[in-house]
Design a protein around this motif. Structure first.
Motif, PDB file in Angstrom:
ATOM      1  N   ILE A  42     -16.845  -3.758  -3.374  1.00 28.94           N
ATOM      2  CA  ILE A  42     -16.260  -2.394  -2.827  1.00 28.94           C
ATOM      3  C   ILE A  42     -16.008  -1.621  -3.840  1.00 28.94           C
ATOM      4  CG2 ILE A  42     -14.919  -1.094  -1.448  1.00 28.94           C
ATOM      5  CD1 ILE A  42     -14.612  -3.235   0.632  1.00 28.94           C
ATOM      6  N   ALA A  43     -16.399  -0.554  -3.953  1.00 31.42           N
ATOM      7  CA  ALA A  43     -16.111   0.507  -5.232  1.00 31.42           C
ATOM      8  C   ALA A  43     -15.049   1.391  -4.506  1.00 31.42           C
ATOM      9  CB  ALA A  43     -17.303   1.159  -5.763  1.00 31.42           C
ATOM     10  N   LEU A  44     -13.771   1.521  -5.597  1.00 27.33           N
ATOM     11  CA  LEU A  44     -12.876   2.237  -5.226  1.00 27.33           C
ATOM     12  C   LEU A  44     -12.533   3.084  -6.233  1.00 27.33           C
ATOM     13  CD1 LEU A  44     -10.172   0.090  -3.842  1.00 27.33           C
ATOM     14  CD2 LEU A  44     -11.675   1.629  -2.374  1.00 27.33           C
ATOM     15  N   ARG A  45     -12.449   4.310  -6.144  1.00 24.31           N
ATOM     16  CA  ARG A  45     -11.842   5.291  -7.100  1.00 24.31           C
ATOM     17  C   ARG A  45     -10.271   5.347  -7.341  1.00 24.31           C
ATOM     18  NH1 ARG A  45     -15.825   8.691  -8.476  1.00 24.31           N
ATOM     19  NH2 ARG A  45     -17.504   9.162  -7.179  1.00 24.31           N
ATOM     20  N   ALA A  46     -10.379   6.097  -8.597  1.00 25.65           N
ATOM     21  CA  ALA A  46      -8.893   5.892  -9.222  1.00 25.65           C
ATOM     22  C   ALA A  46      -7.830   6.388  -8.068  1.00 25.65           C
ATOM     23  CB  ALA A  46      -8.595   6.446 -10.731  1.00 25.65           C
ATOM     24  N   ASP A  47      -8.094   7.400  -7.689  1.00 23.76           N
ATOM     25  CA  ASP A  47      -6.914   7.947  -6.711  1.00 23.76           C
ATOM     26  C   ASP A  47      -6.696   7.056  -5.606  1.00 23.76           C
ATOM     27  OD1 ASP A  47      -9.546   8.577  -5.651  1.00 23.76           O
ATOM     28  OD2 ASP A  47      -9.104  10.514  -4.470  1.00 23.76           O
ATOM     29  N   SER A  48      -7.648   6.224  -4.918  1.00 23.37           N
ATOM     30  CA  SER A  48      -7.432   5.247  -4.040  1.00 23.37           C
ATOM     31  C   SER A  48      -6.879   3.995  -4.493  1.00 23.37           C
ATOM     32  CB  SER A  48      -8.920   4.747  -3.390  1.00 23.37           C
ATOM     33  OG  SER A  48      -9.523   5.965  -2.710  1.00 23.37           O
ATOM     34  N   SER A  49      -7.275   3.347  -5.793  1.00 23.71           N
ATOM     35  CA  SER A  49      -6.817   2.211  -6.135  1.00 23.71           C
ATOM     36  C   SER A  49      -5.535   2.322  -6.970  1.00 23.71           C
ATOM     37  CB  SER A  49      -7.844   1.609  -7.031  1.00 23.71           C
ATOM     38  OG  SER A  49      -7.830   2.464  -8.366  1.00 23.71           O
ATOM     39  N   ASN A  50      -4.973   3.549  -7.161  1.00 20.24           N
ATOM     40  CA  ASN A  50      -3.570   3.769  -7.949  1.00 20.24           C
ATOM     41  C   ASN A  50      -2.413   3.819  -6.729  1.00 20.24           C
ATOM     42  OD1 ASN A  50      -4.521   3.564 -10.459  1.00 20.24           O
ATOM     43  ND2 ASN A  50      -4.839   5.896 -10.475  1.00 20.24           N
ATOM     44  N   GLY A  51      -2.844   3.912  -5.288  1.00 23.69           N
ATOM     45  CA  GLY A  51      -1.961   3.514  -4.397  1.00 23.69           C
ATOM     46  C   GLY A  51      -1.632   2.316  -3.867  1.00 23.69           C
ATOM     47  N   ILE A  52      -2.481   1.393  -4.566  1.00 26.89           N
ATOM     48  CA  ILE A  52      -2.323  -0.126  -3.971  1.00 26.89           C
ATOM     49  C   ILE A  52      -1.492  -0.991  -5.167  1.00 26.89           C
ATOM     50  CG2 ILE A  52      -3.568  -2.248  -3.453  1.00 26.89           C
ATOM     51  CD1 ILE A  52      -6.015   0.005  -2.652  1.00 26.89           C
ATOM     52  N   MET A  53      -0.581  -1.736  -4.660  1.00 31.83           N
ATOM     53  CA  MET A  53       0.356  -2.483  -5.714  1.00 31.83           C
ATOM     54  C   MET A  53      -0.010  -3.886  -5.462  1.00 31.83           C
ATOM     55  SD  MET A  53       2.135  -0.064  -6.892  1.00 31.83           S
ATOM     56  CE  MET A  53       3.103  -1.076  -8.170  1.00 31.83           C
ATOM     57  N   ILE A  74       0.841  -1.172  -0.157  1.00 38.58           N
ATOM     58  CA  ILE A  74      -0.130  -0.152  -0.062  1.00 38.58           C
ATOM     59  C   ILE A  74       0.962   1.032   0.010  1.00 38.58           C
ATOM     60  CG2 ILE A  74      -1.951   1.179   1.180  1.00 38.58           C
ATOM     61  CD1 ILE A  74      -2.802  -1.577   0.233  1.00 38.58           C
ATOM     62  N   LYS A  75       0.895   2.074  -0.990  1.00 31.19           N
ATOM     63  CA  LYS A  75       1.631   3.290  -1.089  1.00 31.19           C
ATOM     64  C   LYS A  75       1.105   4.373  -0.750  1.00 31.19           C
ATOM     65  CE  LYS A  75       4.822   0.888  -3.540  1.00 31.19           C
ATOM     66  NZ  LYS A  75       5.977   0.434  -2.764  1.00 31.19           N
ATOM     67  N   SER A  76      -0.140   4.169  -0.201  1.00 26.24           N
ATOM     68  CA  SER A  76      -0.935   5.576   0.228  1.00 26.24           C
ATOM     69  C   SER A  76      -0.494   5.851   1.782  1.00 26.24           C
ATOM     70  CB  SER A  76      -2.581   5.301   0.107  1.00 26.24           C
ATOM     71  OG  SER A  76      -2.775   4.858  -1.103  1.00 26.24           O
ATOM     72  N   SER A  77      -1.028   7.096   2.366  1.00 24.52           N
ATOM     73  CA  SER A  77      -0.513   7.242   3.666  1.00 24.52           C
ATOM     74  C   SER A  77      -1.542   8.089   4.340  1.00 24.52           C
ATOM     75  CB  SER A  77       0.865   8.173   3.733  1.00 24.52           C
ATOM     76  OG  SER A  77       0.415   9.488   3.062  1.00 24.52           O
ATOM     77  N   GLY A  78      -1.648   8.149   5.647  1.00 25.36           N
ATOM     78  CA  GLY A  78      -2.628   9.080   6.286  1.00 25.36           C
ATOM     79  C   GLY A  78      -3.898   8.217   6.511  1.00 25.36           C
ATOM     80  N   HIS A  79      -4.899   9.315   6.355  1.00 24.01           N
ATOM     81  CA  HIS A  79      -6.340   8.765   6.351  1.00 24.01           C
ATOM     82  C   HIS A  79      -6.550   7.774   5.149  1.00 24.01           C
ATOM     83  CE1 HIS A  79      -7.434  11.357   9.630  1.00 24.01           C
ATOM     84  NE2 HIS A  79      -6.945  12.337   8.979  1.00 24.01           N
ATOM     85  N   GLU A  80      -6.006   8.112   4.024  1.00 26.92           N
ATOM     86  CA  GLU A  80      -6.460   6.983   2.916  1.00 26.92           C
ATOM     87  C   GLU A  80      -5.963   5.795   3.224  1.00 26.92           C
ATOM     88  OE1 GLU A  80      -7.834   6.000  -0.536  1.00 26.92           O
ATOM     89  OE2 GLU A  80      -8.038   7.846   0.355  1.00 26.92           O
ATOM     90  N   ARG A  81      -4.657   5.610   3.905  1.00 21.34           N
ATOM     91  CA  ARG A  81      -3.999   4.313   4.146  1.00 21.34           C
ATOM     92  C   ARG A  81      -4.986   3.429   5.116  1.00 21.34           C
ATOM     93  NH1 ARG A  81       0.594   1.445   3.697  1.00 21.34           N
ATOM     94  NH2 ARG A  81       1.333   0.067   5.333  1.00 21.34           N
ATOM     95  N   ARG A  82      -5.298   4.156   6.089  1.00 23.30           N
ATOM     96  CA  ARG A  82      -6.172   3.748   7.057  1.00 23.30           C
ATOM     97  C   ARG A  82      -7.337   3.155   6.743  1.00 23.30           C
ATOM     98  NH1 ARG A  82      -4.809   1.194  10.934  1.00 23.30           N
ATOM     99  NH2 ARG A  82      -6.228  -0.271  10.366  1.00 23.30           N
ATOM    100  N   ARG A  83      -8.077   3.934   5.798  1.00 21.46           N
ATOM    101  CA  ARG A  83      -9.504   3.545   5.040  1.00 21.46           C
ATOM    102  C   ARG A  83      -9.150   2.225   4.193  1.00 21.46           C
ATOM    103  NH1 ARG A  83     -11.567   4.703  -0.107  1.00 21.46           N
ATOM    104  NH2 ARG A  83     -13.919   4.059  -0.125  1.00 21.46           N
ATOM    105  N   ILE A  84      -8.203   2.319   3.573  1.00 22.83           N
ATOM    106  CA  ILE A  84      -7.901   1.126   2.752  1.00 22.83           C
ATOM    107  C   ILE A  84      -7.608  -0.253   3.704  1.00 22.83           C
ATOM    108  CG2 ILE A  84      -5.966   0.238   1.177  1.00 22.83           C
ATOM    109  CD1 ILE A  84      -5.619   3.054  -0.179  1.00 22.83           C
ATOM    110  N   LEU A  85      -6.754  -0.030   4.780  1.00 25.11           N
ATOM    111  CA  LEU A  85      -6.416  -1.435   5.645  1.00 25.11           C
ATOM    112  C   LEU A  85      -7.684  -1.509   6.349  1.00 25.11           C
ATOM    113  CD1 LEU A  85      -3.232   0.111   7.249  1.00 25.11           C
ATOM    114  CD2 LEU A  85      -3.590  -1.915   5.396  1.00 25.11           C
ATOM    115  N   ASP A  86      -8.967  -0.558   6.584  1.00 23.44           N
ATOM    116  CA  ASP A  86     -10.075  -0.840   7.082  1.00 23.44           C
ATOM    117  C   ASP A  86     -10.957  -1.598   6.371  1.00 23.44           C
ATOM    118  OD1 ASP A  86      -9.454   0.162   9.584  1.00 23.44           O
ATOM    119  OD2 ASP A  86     -10.485   2.107   9.312  1.00 23.44           O
ATOM    120  N   LEU A  87     -10.691  -1.533   5.047  1.00 30.33           N
ATOM    121  CA  LEU A  87     -11.479  -2.234   4.031  1.00 30.33           C
ATOM    122  C   LEU A  87     -11.018  -3.674   3.817  1.00 30.33           C
ATOM    123  CD1 LEU A  87     -11.943   0.547   1.383  1.00 30.33           C
ATOM    124  CD2 LEU A  87     -13.722  -0.323   2.676  1.00 30.33           C
TER     125      LEU A  87
END
Length: 84
Positions: free
Chosen positions: A64-75, A22-35
């Motif tokens: 689960i639907a993810l927008r591009a800005d979220s999905s592009n931070g996940i390898m 997961i390349k995202s950080s902060g609140h976005e990373r937490r949301r991705i992990l919570d999903l």
């Protein structure tokens, strides 16, 4: 065998992959992990909205639907040996 990583946003519809990082950080990373998107999680791209954004993914039995800005931070990896 060389493993190629792509972003979740690049995953073709109907294709499964495994999360490698997961390349995202902060609140976005937490949301991705919570999903439930943690390292090793199997993800399948199910369908894309008519506009192309968001994309619906099957993650741990939930759609689960993810927008591009979220999905592009996940390898992810599509390697067959990684997806079994």
């Amino acid at each position: 065998m060389e493993t190629d990583f792509i972003t979740l946003g690049q995953l073709s519809i109907g294709t499964a992959a495994r999360v490698v990082s997961i390349k995202s950080s902060g609140h976005e990373r937490r949301r991705i992990l919570d999903l439930g998107l943690t390292e090793g999680t199997r993800v399948e791209a199910l369908l894309r909205s008519p506009s192309g954004n968001p994309v619906a993914y099957l993650i741990r039995g939930a759609v689960i639907a993810l927008r591009a800005d979220s999905s592009n931070g996940i390898m992810v990896t599509q390697s067959v040996s990684e997806c079994i």
